[in-house]
Design a protein around this motif. Sequence first.
Motif, PDB file in Angstrom:
ATOM      1  N   TRP A  27       0.784  -1.277  -0.086  1.00 44.23           N
ATOM      2  CA  TRP A  27       0.037  -0.136  -0.134  1.00 44.23           C
ATOM      3  C   TRP A  27       0.822   1.244  -0.107  1.00 44.23           C
ATOM      4  O   TRP A  27       0.399   2.391  -0.498  1.00 44.23           O
ATOM      5  N   LEU A  28       2.172   1.255   0.530  1.00 45.64           N
ATOM      6  CA  LEU A  28       2.869   2.493   0.822  1.00 45.64           C
ATOM      7  C   LEU A  28       3.885   2.424  -0.683  1.00 45.64           C
ATOM      8  O   LEU A  28       3.784   3.539  -1.244  1.00 45.64           O
ATOM      9  N   VAL A  63       1.388   0.772  -4.111  1.00 47.15           N
ATOM     10  CA  VAL A  63      -0.070   1.473  -4.481  1.00 47.15           C
ATOM     11  C   VAL A  63       0.407   3.066  -4.301  1.00 47.15           C
ATOM     12  O   VAL A  63      -0.191   3.849  -5.171  1.00 47.15           O
ATOM     13  N   PHE A  64       0.647   3.457  -3.191  1.00 40.74           N
ATOM     14  CA  PHE A  64       0.576   5.127  -3.108  1.00 40.74           C
ATOM     15  C   PHE A  64       1.612   5.760  -4.039  1.00 40.74           C
ATOM     16  O   PHE A  64       1.225   6.565  -4.693  1.00 40.74           O
ATOM     17  N   PHE A  65       2.724   5.178  -3.700  1.00 34.32           N
ATOM     18  CA  PHE A  65       3.723   5.994  -4.653  1.00 34.32           C
ATOM     19  C   PHE A  65       3.647   5.978  -6.146  1.00 34.32           C
ATOM     20  O   PHE A  65       3.861   6.848  -6.736  1.00 34.32           O
ATOM     21  N   GLY A 120       0.621   5.359  -7.343  1.00 31.48           N
ATOM     22  CA  GLY A 120      -0.688   5.839  -7.778  1.00 31.48           C
ATOM     23  C   GLY A 120      -1.001   7.500  -7.715  1.00 31.48           C
ATOM     24  O   GLY A 120      -1.693   7.838  -8.497  1.00 31.48           O
ATOM     25  N   ILE A 121       0.141   7.988  -6.949  1.00 32.97           N
ATOM     26  CA  ILE A 121       0.260   9.327  -7.445  1.00 32.97           C
ATOM     27  C   ILE A 121       0.401   9.812  -8.748  1.00 32.97           C
ATOM     28  O   ILE A 121      -0.039  10.858  -9.296  1.00 32.97           O
TER      29      ILE A 121
END
Length: 290
Positions: free
Chosen positions: A246-247, A250-252, A254-255
């Motif tokens: 997720w970090l 997905v997060f990095f 997904g930005i």
Amino acid sequence: MTASASITTSPASPPSLFSLTTLLSLLFSLAILLVSILLSRHLLPPSSPRRHLILHTWHLFDFLIHTIFEGSFLYHSFFSYSTLPAASSSSDYPHPASLLTSTSSKANAFLGQPNRRYGAAHSSSPTALLWQEYARADARWATTDTNIISIELLTVFIAGPLACYICYLLQQCPPHSSHHRVSTTSAGNTTTTNALKNTGGDNAAELWFLMVVLATGEIYGGFMTFAPEWLSGNTNLSTGDWMYLWLYLVFFNGIWVVMPGWCLWVAWGEVRGAFKDSVERVEAEGKKGR
């Protein structure tokens, strides 16, 4: 160049807490974001709309991340390596170079060097440690995955400078460079048309076109980064730990889907409005000529 540190090229077992490298990497990323915000506020006119400030901040952040972080990845991909002892023969198995002793097989070695292993895994510099940490989630970033390197060559040398140029165009556009509607007034049998062109002029046209090009390339690059993994069973991805999944993944990543998607939406609104104003202006001029 040889290395004093290396990591496994397969997904690692998750750590219980953030490592120091993870913490420093996150702090450095936040520092780049803060610098992007402060510089954007300084470079844009005080009367600039908030949307322009967000766009400028994003593209400046995009430029710095591509140049500093991903530029370091390319550096390690081409210049950080460990040298293997030469294989004595093709039967010298399991020596890695024994699989690449024939002329045709050497072409499959990265940069045609069968006795070298390139990538961030073969360096102990601070930026290499950053990529070694990220490689715990996606092992390809510590080695020389040619698909990743090909994408990053375009990202660093084309997308990065293009993001910087978009910042320049945002600075050149007037604070209120949005499209304006056409108004008409009638006096007796005379019709006067006040048709205002896009006050951003050529800079605005270039701005929105290049923003669409860059945003489309960012989204396409993200797809091409992960599509090969999805089609091959995610063999290089570590999805069993929440932090890696997720970090890191997905997060990095997904930005660079959400923000380019928003840029496309903004650019679409500007282009649509400009065409609508153009049609209204032509219609108003037609009425005036009657």
